[in-house]
Motif scaffolding. Structure first.
Motif, PDB file in Angstrom:
ATOM      1  N   ALA A 166       0.810  -1.218   0.000  1.00 32.36           N
ATOM      2  CA  ALA A 166       0.000   0.000   0.000  1.00 32.36           C
ATOM      3  C   ALA A 166       0.846   1.271   0.000  1.00 32.36           C
ATOM      4  O   ALA A 166       0.476   2.276  -0.608  1.00 32.36           O
ATOM      5  CB  ALA A 166      -0.942   0.002   1.206  1.00 32.36           C
ATOM      6  N   CYS A 167       1.980   1.245   0.677  1.00 30.15           N
ATOM      7  CA  CYS A 167       2.826   2.442   0.771  1.00 30.15           C
ATOM      8  C   CYS A 167       4.076   2.340  -0.096  1.00 30.15           C
ATOM      9  O   CYS A 167       5.071   3.041   0.160  1.00 30.15           O
ATOM     10  CB  CYS A 167       3.206   2.687   2.231  1.00 30.15           C
ATOM     11  SG  CYS A 167       1.802   3.059   3.302  1.00 30.15           S
ATOM     12  N   ASN A 168       4.035   1.471  -1.113  1.00 30.91           N
ATOM     13  CA  ASN A 168       5.166   1.285  -2.022  1.00 30.91           C
ATOM     14  C   ASN A 168       6.476   1.020  -1.269  1.00 30.91           C
ATOM     15  O   ASN A 168       7.433   1.811  -1.346  1.00 30.91           O
ATOM     16  CB  ASN A 168       5.341   2.506  -2.936  1.00 30.91           C
ATOM     17  CG  ASN A 168       4.185   2.701  -3.884  1.00 30.91           C
ATOM     18  OD1 ASN A 168       3.491   1.752  -4.240  1.00 30.91           O
ATOM     19  ND2 ASN A 168       3.967   3.939  -4.290  1.00 30.91           N
ATOM     20  N   PRO A 169       6.557  -0.088  -0.525  1.00 31.98           N
ATOM     21  CA  PRO A 169       7.758  -0.355   0.275  1.00 31.98           C
ATOM     22  C   PRO A 169       8.974  -0.600  -0.608  1.00 31.98           C
ATOM     23  O   PRO A 169       8.864  -1.015  -1.762  1.00 31.98           O
ATOM     24  CB  PRO A 169       7.373  -1.623   1.047  1.00 31.98           C
ATOM     25  CG  PRO A 169       6.385  -2.313   0.162  1.00 31.98           C
ATOM     26  CD  PRO A 169       5.581  -1.201  -0.462  1.00 31.98           C
ATOM     27  N   LYS A 170      10.152  -0.361  -0.029  1.00 28.30           N
ATOM     28  CA  LYS A 170      11.395  -0.657  -0.731  1.00 28.30           C
ATOM     29  C   LYS A 170      11.729  -2.137  -0.657  1.00 28.30           C
ATOM     30  O   LYS A 170      12.385  -2.674  -1.553  1.00 28.30           O
ATOM     31  CB  LYS A 170      12.535   0.182  -0.148  1.00 28.30           C
ATOM     32  CG  LYS A 170      12.365   1.674  -0.369  1.00 28.30           C
ATOM     33  CD  LYS A 170      13.552   2.453   0.193  1.00 28.30           C
ATOM     34  CE  LYS A 170      13.391   3.939  -0.077  1.00 28.30           C
ATOM     35  NZ  LYS A 170      14.550   4.716   0.458  1.00 28.30           N
ATOM     36  N   LEU A 171      11.306  -2.791   0.438  1.00 29.83           N
ATOM     37  CA  LEU A 171      11.564  -4.218   0.617  1.00 29.83           C
ATOM     38  C   LEU A 171      10.323  -4.903   1.149  1.00 29.83           C
ATOM     39  O   LEU A 171       9.730  -4.450   2.132  1.00 29.83           O
ATOM     40  CB  LEU A 171      12.732  -4.442   1.590  1.00 29.83           C
ATOM     41  CG  LEU A 171      13.032  -5.899   1.972  1.00 29.83           C
ATOM     42  CD1 LEU A 171      13.443  -6.721   0.743  1.00 29.83           C
ATOM     43  CD2 LEU A 171      14.119  -5.970   3.034  1.00 29.83           C
TER      44      LEU A 171
END
Length: 328
Positions: A166-171
Motif C-alpha cells: 500500500a505504501c510502495n515499500p522498498k523491501l
C-alpha cells in the motif's frame, strides 16, 4: 550497487538456547532473494528479527541489520513504527489468522495508508480500491466492505499483498506466501508478487522451502540449516552446481529442477537422519547426516568461504580448508 538490506552476524536466542547463529546476507534493490531451508531451520524467526517482531522470550543477542541506512537492531520504537509497513513490509504465512476477522478488508488496507501517509478517509478508500484491483480482486468497489471470511484463501492472500504494498515499500518480506494454497493459486500469487516487484521497483525477501519456487522466481538464494547459513549463490550457479552437501541433498530430494524450473523423471533420494537442533554446540550441525563428512567436521562449525565470486559455502570438505579450533 549498495545493498538495500545488509544482515551481519545476526544471532537470536531464547533463554534456553540460541536458535539462529551469525546469519549474514544482503538484499539489493529490485531483486528477489530466497531464504531456503527445512521447517525449523530459522528462516521465519530471522525474518521477524529483521522487523524486531520476535515472539516473547526471544531476543537478538548480537549482530546488525542495516536497512536503508538504519540499524534496525538499535532503532528506537518510534523509528521502527515508521519503517514497518511503509518502507519495509511483511506478508505472513496464513492470511486468515493475519487479517482482523471483524473489520472489512478495505478498512484494513486503508488503515496502513492513513497511518503512514496521513491521507483522509475518502482518499484512503479510493486508493484501497485501486490496490484491490491491482492485485486482481474483481468488483473491488463492492468487495472493499467484505470481511475476510467472504474470501477464499487465494483471495485473502491477495488482500494481504495489497496491504503490504500500500505504501510502495522498498523491501517486501514474503514469509511462505503460498502456504496452504493449491498449486494453481500458488503460481498466480507468485506471478503477482513478481509483477508488483517490477512495477513498484521493490526488492523481495522470499522465505520458502520450495526449490521450484526458488528456481522460477528468485535471483539469489541463501540456504539455512539448523539456524546457520550454509550456502549463498545466484540461482543459476546454485542449481547447476550446489556446493554444500545439504544443498545437494535438498535438490536430490525434490522433483528435479535445473534452474529454470524444468522437471525431470529421475528417482528422488532422501537425506538420512533427523534435522539437527539449532542448539547444536560442536562441529558442523549437518555432519551426522553428511555423506562426505570427515573427522574435522565434528570439531568445528565451518565459516562461509567464497569459492568463486558470489558463491559461498560453509563446508570444510568442499572449501578444502580445516578451520579447527582447540576443543577442551
Amino acid at each position: 550497487m549498495y545493498p538495500l538490506l545488509r544482515v551481519e552476524d545476526l544471532t537470536i536466542g531464547f533463554p534456553a538456547a540460541t536458535v539462529v547463529h551469525e546469519v549474514s546476507f544482503e538484499v539489493f534493490p529490485g531483486e528477489t532473494m530466497a531464504l531456503v531451508g527445512e521447517s525449523g531451520c530459522g528462516k521465519s524467526i530471522t525474518a521477524f528479527a529483521l522487523m524486531r517482531l520476535l515472539p516473547p522470550g526471544a531476543r537478538i543477542l548480537r549482530g546488525e541489520v542495516m536497512f536503508d541506512g538504519i540499524n534496525l537492531v538499535t532503532a528506537a520504537p518510534r523509528t521502527l513504527r515508521d519503517v514497518r509497513g511503509r518502507t519495509l513490509s511483511l506478508i505472513l504465512q496464513e492470511p486468515m489468522t493475519s487479517l482482523n476477522p471483524v473489520l472489512p478488508i478495505g478498512m484494513q488496507i486503508a488503515e496502513v495508508m492513513r497511518r503512514h501517509e496521513g491521507i483522509g478517509k475518502a482518499a484512503a478508500r479510493r486508493r484501497s480500491v485501486e490496490l484491490l484491483e491491482l492485485v486482481g480482486v474483481t468488483d473491488a468497489q463492492r468487495r472493499y466492505d467484505d470481511f475476510p471470511h467472504h474470501f477464499s484463501g487465494g483471495m485473502r492472500q491477495r488482500v494481504m499483498i495489497a496491504m503490504a504494498v500500500a505504501c510502495n515499500p522498498k523491501l517486501l518480506i514474503a514469509d511462505e506466501p503460498t502456504t496452504a494454497l493449491d498449486v494453481t493459486i500458488q503460481a498466480q500469487v507468485l506471478d503477482l508478487l513478481d509483477s508488483l516487484r517490477r512495477q513498484l521497483g521493490m526488492a523481495v525477501l522470499l522465505i520458502t522451502h520450495d526449490l521450484g519456487v526458488v528456481a522460477q522466481w528468485a535471483d539469489r538464494v541463501t540456504v539455512m540449516y539448523a539456524g546457520r547459513v550454509v550456502e549463498q549463490a545466484p540461482v543459476r550457479p546454485f542449481f547447476a552446481s550446489p556446493r554444500h552437501p545439504y544443498a545437494r541433498g535438498l535438490l536430490d530430494a525434490s522433483v528435479g529442477h535445473d534452474g529454470e524450473a524444468h522437471y525431470t523423471t529421475r528417482r528422488l533420494n532422501e537425506i538420512p537422519g533427523s534435522v539437527a537442533s539449532a542448539a547444536f554446540e560442536h562441529g558442523c550441525p549437518f555432519a551426522p547426516r553428511c555423506p562426505v563428512r570427515i573427522d574435522a567436521c565434528r570439531l568445528s562449525s565451518p565459516p562461509l568461504v567464497a569459492l568463486v565470486p558470489e558463491h559461498r559455502v560453509a563446508c570444510i570438505v568442499t572449501a578444502g580448508t580445516e578451520h579447527v579450533p582447540a576443543v577442551g
